[in-house]
Write a protein that holds these residues in place. Structure first.
Motif, PDB file in Angstrom:
ATOM      1  N   LEU A   1       1.043  -0.863  -0.386  1.00 22.50           N
ATOM      2  CA  LEU A   1       0.277  -0.052  -0.107  1.00 22.50           C
ATOM      3  C   LEU A   1       0.893   1.179  -0.148  1.00 22.50           C
ATOM      4  O   LEU A   1       2.677   1.439   0.462  1.00 22.50           O
ATOM      5  CB  LEU A   1      -0.780  -0.019   1.435  1.00 22.50           C
ATOM      6  N   ILE A   2       0.266   2.238  -0.936  1.00 24.28           N
ATOM      7  CA  ILE A   2       1.186   3.342  -1.123  1.00 24.28           C
ATOM      8  C   ILE A   2       0.146   4.813  -0.198  1.00 24.28           C
ATOM      9  O   ILE A   2      -0.808   4.896  -0.529  1.00 24.28           O
ATOM     10  CB  ILE A   2       1.728   4.153  -2.356  1.00 24.28           C
ATOM     11  N   MET A   3       1.402   4.729   0.825  1.00 22.64           N
ATOM     12  CA  MET A   3       0.357   6.245   2.130  1.00 22.64           C
ATOM     13  C   MET A   3       0.428   8.031   1.808  1.00 22.64           C
ATOM     14  O   MET A   3       1.093   8.034   0.788  1.00 22.64           O
ATOM     15  CB  MET A   3       1.478   6.196   2.870  1.00 22.64           C
ATOM     16  N   ASN A   4      -0.618   8.289   1.975  1.00 22.90           N
ATOM     17  CA  ASN A   4      -0.659   9.728   2.254  1.00 22.90           C
ATOM     18  C   ASN A   4      -0.525  10.224   0.662  1.00 22.90           C
ATOM     19  O   ASN A   4      -0.195  11.092   0.577  1.00 22.90           O
ATOM     20  CB  ASN A   4       0.465  10.003   2.843  1.00 22.90           C
ATOM     21  N   THR A   5      -1.576   9.923  -0.135  1.00 25.10           N
ATOM     22  CA  THR A   5      -1.412  10.157  -1.478  1.00 25.10           C
ATOM     23  C   THR A   5      -3.429   9.602  -1.800  1.00 25.10           C
ATOM     24  O   THR A   5      -3.227   8.916  -1.500  1.00 25.10           O
ATOM     25  CB  THR A   5      -0.235   9.481  -2.877  1.00 25.10           C
ATOM     26  N   ASN A   6      -4.094  10.524  -2.389  1.00 28.20           N
ATOM     27  CA  ASN A   6      -5.428  10.281  -3.014  1.00 28.20           C
ATOM     28  C   ASN A   6      -5.212  10.113  -4.514  1.00 28.20           C
ATOM     29  O   ASN A   6      -6.308   9.355  -4.949  1.00 28.20           O
ATOM     30  CB  ASN A   6      -5.726  11.404  -2.418  1.00 28.20           C
ATOM     31  N   ALA A   7      -3.685   9.485  -4.982  1.00 29.40           N
ATOM     32  CA  ALA A   7      -3.251   9.371  -6.427  1.00 29.40           C
ATOM     33  C   ALA A   7      -3.841   7.879  -7.123  1.00 29.40           C
ATOM     34  O   ALA A   7      -4.220   7.651  -8.056  1.00 29.40           O
ATOM     35  CB  ALA A   7      -1.732   9.827  -7.119  1.00 29.40           C
ATOM     36  N   ILE A   8      -4.123   7.093  -5.252  1.00 26.69           N
ATOM     37  CA  ILE A   8      -4.170   5.370  -5.288  1.00 26.69           C
ATOM     38  C   ILE A   8      -5.442   4.916  -6.138  1.00 26.69           C
ATOM     39  O   ILE A   8      -6.668   5.918  -5.139  1.00 26.69           O
ATOM     40  CB  ILE A   8      -3.468   4.837  -4.297  1.00 26.69           C
ATOM     41  N   SER A   9      -5.741   4.960  -7.357  1.00 29.64           N
ATOM     42  CA  SER A   9      -7.250   4.181  -7.412  1.00 29.64           C
ATOM     43  C   SER A   9      -7.286   2.794  -7.001  1.00 29.64           C
ATOM     44  O   SER A   9      -8.704   2.645  -5.829  1.00 29.64           O
ATOM     45  CB  SER A   9      -7.400   3.832  -8.908  1.00 29.64           C
ATOM     46  N   TYR A  10      -6.653   1.918  -6.439  1.00 28.22           N
ATOM     47  CA  TYR A  10      -6.878   0.454  -5.684  1.00 28.22           C
ATOM     48  C   TYR A  10      -5.813   0.423  -5.683  1.00 28.22           C
ATOM     49  O   TYR A  10      -4.704   0.017  -6.557  1.00 28.22           O
ATOM     50  CB  TYR A  10      -7.593  -0.684  -6.868  1.00 28.22           C
ATOM     51  N   TYR A  11      -6.019  -0.989  -4.780  1.00 33.58           N
ATOM     52  CA  TYR A  11      -4.969  -1.680  -4.159  1.00 33.58           C
ATOM     53  C   TYR A  11      -4.862  -3.184  -4.344  1.00 33.58           C
ATOM     54  O   TYR A  11      -6.066  -3.736  -4.374  1.00 33.58           O
ATOM     55  CB  TYR A  11      -5.054  -1.384  -2.710  1.00 33.58           C
ATOM     56  N   VAL A  12      -3.547  -4.061  -5.214  1.00 38.35           N
ATOM     57  CA  VAL A  12      -3.876  -4.984  -5.301  1.00 38.35           C
ATOM     58  C   VAL A  12      -2.918  -6.143  -4.149  1.00 38.35           C
ATOM     59  O   VAL A  12      -1.818  -5.880  -4.958  1.00 38.35           O
ATOM     60  CB  VAL A  12      -3.603  -5.358  -6.227  1.00 38.35           C
ATOM     61  N   SER A  13      -3.236  -7.121  -3.600  1.00 37.60           N
ATOM     62  CA  SER A  13      -2.010  -7.558  -3.026  1.00 37.60           C
ATOM     63  C   SER A  13      -2.580  -8.557  -1.782  1.00 37.60           C
ATOM     64  O   SER A  13      -4.114  -9.876  -2.634  1.00 37.60           O
ATOM     65  CB  SER A  13      -1.656  -6.681  -1.732  1.00 37.60           C
ATOM     66  N   PHE A  14      -1.739  -9.184  -1.649  1.00 38.08           N
ATOM     67  CA  PHE A  14      -2.704 -10.710  -1.025  1.00 38.08           C
ATOM     68  C   PHE A  14      -3.169 -10.812   0.696  1.00 38.08           C
ATOM     69  O   PHE A  14      -2.726  -9.084   0.927  1.00 38.08           O
ATOM     70  CB  PHE A  14      -1.456 -11.896  -0.408  1.00 38.08           C
ATOM     71  N   ASP A  15      -3.676 -11.131   1.169  1.00 39.09           N
ATOM     72  CA  ASP A  15      -4.699 -11.290   2.849  1.00 39.09           C
ATOM     73  C   ASP A  15      -3.432 -10.952   3.674  1.00 39.09           C
ATOM     74  O   ASP A  15      -2.975 -12.303   3.985  1.00 39.09           O
ATOM     75  CB  ASP A  15      -5.770 -11.978   3.005  1.00 39.09           C
ATOM     76  N   ASN A  16      -2.910  -9.832   3.565  1.00 37.70           N
ATOM     77  CA  ASN A  16      -1.594  -9.430   4.168  1.00 37.70           C
ATOM     78  C   ASN A  16      -1.284  -9.590   6.153  1.00 37.70           C
ATOM     79  O   ASN A  16      -0.436 -10.522   6.429  1.00 37.70           O
ATOM     80  CB  ASN A  16      -0.972  -8.709   4.371  1.00 37.70           C
TER      81      ASN A  16
ATOM     82  N   ASN B   1       4.830  -0.698   4.341  1.00 35.88           N
ATOM     83  CA  ASN B   1       3.236  -0.827   4.960  1.00 35.88           C
ATOM     84  C   ASN B   1       3.056  -2.477   5.240  1.00 35.88           C
ATOM     85  O   ASN B   1       2.184  -3.146   6.448  1.00 35.88           O
ATOM     86  CB  ASN B   1       2.338  -0.337   4.410  1.00 35.88           C
ATOM     87  N   ASN B   2       2.990  -3.066   4.619  1.00 41.79           N
ATOM     88  CA  ASN B   2       2.902  -4.358   4.748  1.00 41.79           C
ATOM     89  C   ASN B   2       3.734  -5.409   6.292  1.00 41.79           C
ATOM     90  O   ASN B   2       3.014  -6.200   6.490  1.00 41.79           O
ATOM     91  CB  ASN B   2       3.256  -5.053   3.895  1.00 41.79           C
ATOM     92  N   ALA B   3       4.823  -4.731   6.745  1.00 37.37           N
ATOM     93  CA  ALA B   3       5.319  -5.590   7.273  1.00 37.37           C
ATOM     94  C   ALA B   3       4.431  -5.255   8.535  1.00 37.37           C
ATOM     95  O   ALA B   3       4.811  -6.389   9.118  1.00 37.37           O
ATOM     96  CB  ALA B   3       6.745  -5.270   7.191  1.00 37.37           C
TER      97      ALA B   3
ATOM     98  N   VAL C   1      11.869 -19.123  15.399  1.00 33.50           N
ATOM     99  CA  VAL C   1      11.638 -17.499  15.072  1.00 33.50           C
ATOM    100  C   VAL C   1      10.793 -17.601  14.350  1.00 33.50           C
ATOM    101  O   VAL C   1      10.421 -18.134  13.083  1.00 33.50           O
ATOM    102  CB  VAL C   1      12.838 -17.606  14.421  1.00 33.50           C
ATOM    103  N   VAL C   2       9.828 -16.469  14.268  1.00 36.03           N
ATOM    104  CA  VAL C   2       9.167 -16.018  13.460  1.00 36.03           C
ATOM    105  C   VAL C   2       9.696 -15.483  12.462  1.00 36.03           C
ATOM    106  O   VAL C   2      10.441 -13.862  13.541  1.00 36.03           O
ATOM    107  CB  VAL C   2       8.262 -15.402  13.561  1.00 36.03           C
ATOM    108  N   CYS C   3       9.470 -15.122  11.258  1.00 37.19           N
ATOM    109  CA  CYS C   3      10.598 -14.440  10.167  1.00 37.19           C
ATOM    110  C   CYS C   3       9.160 -14.051   9.552  1.00 37.19           C
ATOM    111  O   CYS C   3       8.320 -14.827   8.782  1.00 37.19           O
ATOM    112  CB  CYS C   3      11.600 -14.959   9.414  1.00 37.19           C
ATOM    113  N   SER C   4       9.596 -12.504   8.991  1.00 35.90           N
ATOM    114  CA  SER C   4       8.182 -12.803   7.555  1.00 35.90           C
ATOM    115  C   SER C   4       8.419 -12.587   6.666  1.00 35.90           C
ATOM    116  O   SER C   4       6.773 -12.565   5.581  1.00 35.90           O
ATOM    117  CB  SER C   4       7.783 -10.745   8.444  1.00 35.90           C
ATOM    118  N   ASN C   5       9.707 -13.432   5.743  1.00 36.09           N
ATOM    119  CA  ASN C   5       9.405 -13.151   5.123  1.00 36.09           C
ATOM    120  C   ASN C   5      10.916 -14.284   4.468  1.00 36.09           C
ATOM    121  O   ASN C   5      11.072 -14.931   5.278  1.00 36.09           O
ATOM    122  CB  ASN C   5       9.756 -11.871   3.823  1.00 36.09           C
TER     123      ASN C   5
END
Length: 373
Positions: free
Chosen positions: A121-136, A173-175, A238-242
């Motif tokens: 996700l890209i923050m602090n801008t109203n230029a974003i039309s949509y967001y495509v991702s996995f259920d983070n 933001n996903n982290a 150890v929980v590693c995020s990626n």
């Protein structure tokens, strides 16, 4: 004199044509052009994303301008500015730093170019039309649930297990979603004393890894092992995020841990080197996100946008791929961004064949290799 004048006019015409061709550098072949900005080639998954996106859009008849920014925020801003100057019809952006593209994307919006935030996700801008991702959040939840089951925490009784956390890039933001998903599953066991974070580091800021960098994850884990486990204290998980952080943690465990066991280690992305570690018992699992599916959904969304439609829930419902339309979860600081979220899955040594069946991996002896172009 006439010859000289004719030559001058010819030169002027050539220069004029060159200038016109260079104005925006947009291909005049009747096809629409999609600009794709990827963060880096240094992580395997972004090479796959770029490859699949380019392939899907070109098969569908679009021109594609694909850039990689070497994890350099200034470079990504310049790359996007160049795509805007080329007058692309749509921008797909996987941000290096979700906070650092505000002005650049404002320029895109002022030029009438719609923007899809891809995977991050890209923050602090109203230029974003949509967001495509996995259920983070679900990605992290799957990691937490894996540890819960692997240690049989529900039936732990008086047993105490030691655990550490290695999260991702604070600029991504996903982290935080990944970390929170895992931590929310495991927090009740931490509160009950069943799980013990020996280092005491349970805040995202303390366990984050800049740029998801393997060497940074390795250095931090070596420091933890030297500070808290050098006396033979057992580290159970150890929980590693990626996968890139998991690789660093696995390397540190191999070289600097003397507890006599191999801790359970989580990951995410299905990087080939990590799949090898899973076969070799150095990593326990990875959460797999099929980026080819992500590319398919992004293409479907882009087609609707470029056709002047306003996609909503029906687009998700029309996909053969499992996908949900979310208008509640992702607020980028200017409002809720309509989101298309795909479903991740857990991969362990026992179900590696599932990756082969996607067509994106193949067996090479005992290990998997990528079939990505």
């Amino acid at each position: 004199m006439k010859k000289i004048l004719a030559m001058v006019m010819a030169v002027v015409m050539v220069l004029s044509l060159a200038a016109c061709a260079g104005n925006g550098d947009k291909k005049d072949d009747g096809k629409k052009t999609v600009g794709i900005s990827m963060p880096t080639k240094s992580l395997e998954r972004w090479n796959r994303d770029g490859s699949y996106l380019k392939e899907e859009f070109e098969k569908a008849g679009y021109n594609v301008e694909l850039t990689y920014s070497d994890n350099n925020v200034t470079q990504q801003n310049n790359d996007i500015d160049n795509l805007v100057a080329k007058e692309v019809d749509l921008l797909i952006v996987a941000a290096i730093d979700g906070e650092a593209l505000t002005q650049t994307l404002k320029n895109a919006k002022e030029n009438g170019i719609p923007v899809i935030a891809y995977d991050r996700l890209i923050m602090n801008t109203n230029a974003i039309s949509y967001y495509v991702s996995f259920d983070n959040y679900s990605v992290g939840k799957l990691q937490g649930e894996y540890i819960e089951k692997a240690l049989d925490l529900k039936n732990a009784g008086s047993n105490v297990y030691n655990i550490e956390f290695t999260a991702g890039d604070p600029a991504d933001n996903n982290a935080r979603f990944f970390f929170n998903g895992a931590f929310d599953v495991l927090k009740p066991y931490i509160d009950a004393g069943t799980l013990k974070v020996v280092s005491g580091q349970t805040e995202f800021e303390k366990v984050a890894t800049a740029q998801w960098n393997t060497d940074k994850a390795l250095d931090r884990m070596e420091n933890l092992l030297a500070s808290y486990y050098s006396n033979g204290t057992v580290l159970h998980a150890v929980v590693c995020s990626n996968d890139s952080t998991a690789m660093g943690v696995s390397q540190a465990i191999s070289s600097s841990y003397h507890g006599g066991n191999v801790p359970f280690i989580t990951g995410q992305d299905g990087d080939v080197a990590n799949l090898r570690n899973i076969v070799d018992g150095k990593q326990s699992m990875t959460v797999y996100k099929n980026v080819a599916h992500e590319a398919v959904v992004t293409l479907a969304l882009s087609k609707d946008i470029l056709d002047g439609k306003k996609p909503a829930a029906e687009l998700a419902e029309s996909q053969e791929i499992e996908c949900t339309y979310d208008v509640e979860s992702y607020n980028n600081g200017t409002g809720i961004i309509p989101s298309y979220l795909l479903v991740p899955s857990v991969v362990t040594k026992d179900n590696l064949q599932d990756l082969v069946e996607t067509g994106l991996y193949a067996w090479e002896g005992d290990y998997l290799v990528s079939t990505a172009k």
